[in-house]
Motif scaffolding. Structure first.
Motif, PDB file in Angstrom:
ATOM      1  N   ASN A 155      24.760   1.096  30.005  1.00 17.00           N
ATOM      2  CA  ASN A 155      24.251   0.844  28.658  1.00 17.00           C
ATOM      3  C   ASN A 155      23.444  -0.452  28.683  1.00 17.00           C
ATOM      4  OD1 ASN A 155      26.159  -1.205  28.773  1.00 17.00           O
ATOM      5  ND2 ASN A 155      27.618  -0.150  27.441  1.00 17.00           N
ATOM      6  N   ASP A 156      22.951  -0.891  27.531  1.00 15.19           N
ATOM      7  CA  ASP A 156      22.100  -2.090  27.487  1.00 15.19           C
ATOM      8  C   ASP A 156      22.813  -3.319  28.036  1.00 15.19           C
ATOM      9  OD1 ASP A 156      20.143  -0.548  26.375  1.00 15.19           O
ATOM     10  OD2 ASP A 156      20.372  -1.305  24.331  1.00 15.19           O
ATOM     11  N   GLY A 157      24.091  -3.458  27.712  1.00  9.54           N
ATOM     12  CA  GLY A 157      24.842  -4.619  28.186  1.00  9.54           C
ATOM     13  C   GLY A 157      24.979  -4.637  29.691  1.00  9.54           C
ATOM     14  N   MET A 158      25.292  -3.477  30.280  1.00  8.65           N
ATOM     15  CA  MET A 158      25.439  -3.396  31.729  1.00  8.65           C
ATOM     16  C   MET A 158      24.116  -3.676  32.432  1.00  8.65           C
ATOM     17  SD  MET A 158      27.676  -2.765  34.161  1.00  8.65           S
ATOM     18  CE  MET A 158      28.950  -1.555  33.744  1.00  8.65           C
ATOM     19  N   VAL A 159      23.023  -3.171  31.879  1.00  7.26           N
ATOM     20  CA  VAL A 159      21.699  -3.413  32.468  1.00  7.26           C
ATOM     21  C   VAL A 159      21.371  -4.906  32.449  1.00  7.26           C
ATOM     22  CG1 VAL A 159      19.222  -3.005  32.205  1.00  7.26           C
ATOM     23  CG2 VAL A 159      20.827  -1.109  31.944  1.00  7.26           C
ATOM     24  N   ALA A 160      21.659  -5.564  31.341  1.00  6.86           N
ATOM     25  CA  ALA A 160      21.384  -7.002  31.240  1.00  6.86           C
ATOM     26  C   ALA A 160      22.219  -7.799  32.239  1.00  6.86           C
ATOM     27  CB  ALA A 160      21.657  -7.489  29.818  1.00  6.86           C
ATOM     28  N   LEU A 161      23.479  -7.430  32.404  1.00  6.13           N
ATOM     29  CA  LEU A 161      24.340  -8.124  33.367  1.00  6.13           C
ATOM     30  C   LEU A 161      23.854  -7.892  34.792  1.00  6.13           C
ATOM     31  CD1 LEU A 161      27.793  -7.353  31.733  1.00  6.13           C
ATOM     32  CD2 LEU A 161      26.733  -9.608  31.933  1.00  6.13           C
ATOM     33  N   GLY A 179      15.293  -5.018  36.212  1.00  7.66           N
ATOM     34  CA  GLY A 179      16.282  -4.237  35.472  1.00  7.66           C
ATOM     35  C   GLY A 179      16.302  -2.778  35.856  1.00  7.66           C
ATOM     36  N   TYR A 180      15.988  -2.466  37.105  1.00  3.06           N
ATOM     37  CA  TYR A 180      15.884  -1.070  37.549  1.00  3.06           C
ATOM     38  C   TYR A 180      17.287  -0.493  37.779  1.00  3.06           C
ATOM     39  CZ  TYR A 180      13.486   2.937  39.624  1.00  3.06           C
ATOM     40  OH  TYR A 180      12.982   4.186  39.859  1.00  3.06           O
ATOM     41  N   TRP A 181      17.791   0.191  36.775  1.00  2.70           N
ATOM     42  CA  TRP A 181      19.136   0.760  36.845  1.00  2.70           C
ATOM     43  C   TRP A 181      19.119   2.260  37.125  1.00  2.70           C
ATOM     44  CZ3 TRP A 181      20.365   4.646  33.329  1.00  2.70           C
ATOM     45  CH2 TRP A 181      19.508   4.779  32.224  1.00  2.70           C
ATOM     46  N   TRP A 182      17.957   2.874  37.034  1.00  4.76           N
ATOM     47  CA  TRP A 182      17.869   4.331  37.061  1.00  4.76           C
ATOM     48  C   TRP A 182      18.294   4.953  38.397  1.00  4.76           C
ATOM     49  CZ3 TRP A 182      13.808   1.213  35.222  1.00  4.76           C
ATOM     50  CH2 TRP A 182      13.673   1.181  33.839  1.00  4.76           C
ATOM     51  N   SER A 183      18.226   4.189  39.497  1.00  7.03           N
ATOM     52  CA  SER A 183      18.602   4.739  40.801  1.00  7.03           C
ATOM     53  C   SER A 183      20.055   4.468  41.163  1.00  7.03           C
ATOM     54  CB  SER A 183      17.691   4.158  41.892  1.00  7.03           C
ATOM     55  OG  SER A 183      17.844   2.747  41.965  1.00  7.03           O
ATOM     56  N   LYS A 184      20.808   3.862  40.262  1.00  6.61           N
ATOM     57  CA  LYS A 184      22.222   3.593  40.541  1.00  6.61           C
ATOM     58  C   LYS A 184      23.005   4.908  40.622  1.00  6.61           C
ATOM     59  CE  LYS A 184      22.072  -0.947  40.456  1.00  6.61           C
ATOM     60  NZ  LYS A 184      22.374  -1.744  41.653  1.00  6.61           N
ATOM     61  N   PRO A 185      23.913   5.016  41.591  1.00  7.13           N
ATOM     62  CA  PRO A 185      24.686   6.261  41.694  1.00  7.13           C
ATOM     63  C   PRO A 185      25.557   6.536  40.474  1.00  7.13           C
ATOM     64  CG  PRO A 185      25.523   4.565  43.196  1.00  7.13           C
ATOM     65  CD  PRO A 185      24.228   4.065  42.661  1.00  7.13           C
ATOM     66  N   ASP A 186      25.929   5.483  39.739  1.00  7.10           N
ATOM     67  CA  ASP A 186      26.730   5.636  38.519  1.00  7.10           C
ATOM     68  C   ASP A 186      25.897   5.291  37.291  1.00  7.10           C
ATOM     69  OD1 ASP A 186      26.498   2.967  39.173  1.00  7.10           O
ATOM     70  OD2 ASP A 186      28.545   2.443  38.576  1.00  7.10           O
ATOM     71  N   ALA A 187      24.630   5.731  37.284  1.00  9.87           N
ATOM     72  CA  ALA A 187      23.690   5.360  36.229  1.00  9.87           C
ATOM     73  C   ALA A 187      24.205   5.697  34.836  1.00  9.87           C
ATOM     74  CB  ALA A 187      22.343   6.045  36.460  1.00  9.87           C
ATOM     75  N   ALA A 188      25.070   6.685  34.704  1.00  7.21           N
ATOM     76  CA  ALA A 188      25.599   7.073  33.391  1.00  7.21           C
ATOM     77  C   ALA A 188      26.367   5.944  32.719  1.00  7.21           C
ATOM     78  CB  ALA A 188      26.493   8.300  33.526  1.00  7.21           C
ATOM     79  N   GLN A 189      26.850   4.988  33.495  1.00  5.75           N
ATOM     80  CA  GLN A 189      27.615   3.862  32.942  1.00  5.75           C
ATOM     81  C   GLN A 189      26.721   2.739  32.415  1.00  5.75           C
ATOM     82  OE1 GLN A 189      30.796   2.361  35.385  1.00  5.75           O
ATOM     83  NE2 GLN A 189      31.117   4.334  36.391  1.00  5.75           N
ATOM     84  N   LEU A 237      15.475   0.690  45.669  1.00  2.68           N
ATOM     85  CA  LEU A 237      16.590   1.413  46.287  1.00  2.68           C
ATOM     86  C   LEU A 237      17.882   0.633  46.109  1.00  2.68           C
ATOM     87  CD1 LEU A 237      15.375   2.870  49.716  1.00  2.68           C
ATOM     88  CD2 LEU A 237      15.967   4.122  47.646  1.00  2.68           C
ATOM     89  N   ASP A 238      18.927   1.310  45.686  1.00  5.40           N
ATOM     90  CA  ASP A 238      20.227   0.664  45.522  1.00  5.40           C
ATOM     91  C   ASP A 238      20.740   0.172  46.876  1.00  5.40           C
ATOM     92  OD1 ASP A 238      22.418  -0.074  43.839  1.00  5.40           O
ATOM     93  OD2 ASP A 238      23.594   1.545  44.725  1.00  5.40           O
TER      94      ASP A 238
END
Length: 413
Positions: A81-87, A69-79, A318-319
């Motif tokens: 939320n919990d639902g997006m991370v789970a998907l 669930g590593y979302w922190w390095s995404k270029p659009d990390a601001a988008q 890395l993304d």
């Protein structure tokens, strides 16, 4: 009953290979027979037969170091939320299956994510490898990974570390993980804190792992007795012998260091010299990973020869890179001196034993779950054949099959 036929079967124990082989799988998703094609056809004349010409069957891979669930390095990390991370995590899990990975140990992610994913897998809402997890990583205040919102639990002092461990177990963690080195020689936890962590984890009947790349953190982690040591990038031969004597397992995760080093080299070549901030950041990051790459190249074979048990982990954050390239990690082990059959064992039997699952997965034998990987070619002659995934079975069910006529890959349910 299914009878799968192939040019060879690699058992996964670092020794046995059967030519012109057959694997029989029952309706419960268990292996009931492994032997020659002739024996298989004779024993199971009514079985549904599937033949894989020019292919090899081996156990599904196990990745012991994933951040699904590593979302922190995404270029659009601001988008995110919990639902997006789970998907995103569900997509990563499906990708893992396409790479032949049937079991994962997630070693730090958003609080509660893996518990949700395991429940979703049980309800068949998602198609996923088998999951083990640590829930959150435990760090000192400001320690390695502190900016990863929701993914780390800060703790200071032996009793707060014990409290943090109890919280992770309450949250459903199968393992406990501490982070005790960053990219400087200063260890992050004290010996007292590390000793307390291992004591508390084992007292509560759980195993523990530790992020320790540099000295003296590596020695401190060995002295504390963590079940697996992640990275141990600059480990000495003496320390590897200590690990072997204590029964500790090394998860080197070399592929991530090599990928990031190569990424930094290429980025530095294209970074404009006048962009001083970007260039200096790349130089700083690149220096650590290039030195790490050099250390693995120079030392892996010598460390391996000590007899320390080695198992596969990848640690890709890395993304844009595949999330669980176990086949690449195995190929790197071979490049650096390990026999192909032993490197495959690192990604199958050894990793299964780390998880306490050696009686169920990791080798192909009667009574084990039918987690099967079918690859085109013979990886004992060309280890890159492991990257040519033809089909993947999870407990006897086909969960991935390569596309026909060059049309790409398709996931099955």
């Amino acid at each position: 009953m299914k009878l799968l036929l192939a040019d060879q079967v690699i058992i996964g124990d670092g020794e046995q290979v059967i030519d012109q082989a057959a694997v029989a799988v029952n309706e419960a998703g268990e292996v009931v027979f492994v032997g020659t094609k002739e024996e298989g056809r004779s024993k199971f004349p009514q079985a549904e037969v599937k033949s894989y010409e020019g292919c090899t069957i081996l156990p599904g891979f196990i990745d012991l170091h994933v951040h699904i669930g590593y979302w922190w390095s995404k270029p659009d990390a601001a988008q995110y939320n919990d639902g997006m991370v789970a998907l995103m995590a569900a997509k990563n899990l499906r990708e893992a299956l396409s790479l032949g990975v049937t079991t994962i140990r997630d070693v730090a992610g958003p609080d509660g994510l893996c518990r949700t994913l395991k429940a979703a897998r049980k309800k068949e809402y998602i198609v996923s490898p088998r999951l083990f997890d640590v829930n959150q990583g435990i760090i000192m205040t400001g320690g390695h990974g502190w900016p990863l919102k929701g993914g780390m639990r800060e703790a200071n002092g032996p009793w707060e570390v014990r409290t943090a461990i109890r919280e992770q177990i309450r949250a459903g963690a199968d393992w406990i993980k501490l982070m005790t080195s960053d990219r400087t020689p200063t260890p992050e936890f004290t010996q007292e804190e590390l000793d307390a962590a291992v004591d508390e984890t084992h007292r509560l009947g759980k195993p523990c792992c530790v992020h320790a790349s540099l000295q003296p953190a590596i020695q401190m982690a060995i002295d504390a007795g963590f079940d697996t040591i992640e990275h141990a990038t600059f480990m000495t031969v003496k320390q590897a012998k200590q690990m072997a004597e204590k029964g500790l397992v090394w998860v080197p995760t070399m592929i991530t260091f090599f990928q990031i080093a190569d990424y930094c080299k290429k980025a530095l070549e294209h970074a404009h010299k006048t962009e001083s901030a970007v260039h200096e950041h790349l130089k700083e990051q690149g220096a650590f990973f290039m030195e790490s790459q050099k250390a693995y190249r120079e030392n892996f074979a010598k460390l391996m020869e000590t007899g320390v048990k080695i198992a596969t982990g990848t640690d890709i954050v890395l993304d844009g890179f595949p999330i669980t390239p176990v086949a690449d990690e195995i190929a790197l082990m071979v490049e650096l001196g390990m026999e192909p059959i032993k490197a495959i064992q690192a990604g199958t039997q050894n990793a299964a034993e780390v998880l306490g699952q050696g009686h169920r997965i990791g080798t192909l034998q009667a009574g084990h779950l039918a987690d099967l990987l079918v690859v085109t070619g013979n990886p004992l002659k060309d280890i890159t054949a492991l990257q040519s995934v033809h089909e993947v079975f999870l407990e006897g069910v086909s969960v991935f099959a390569s596309g026909s006529k060059g049309k790409g890959r398709t996931l099955t349910t």
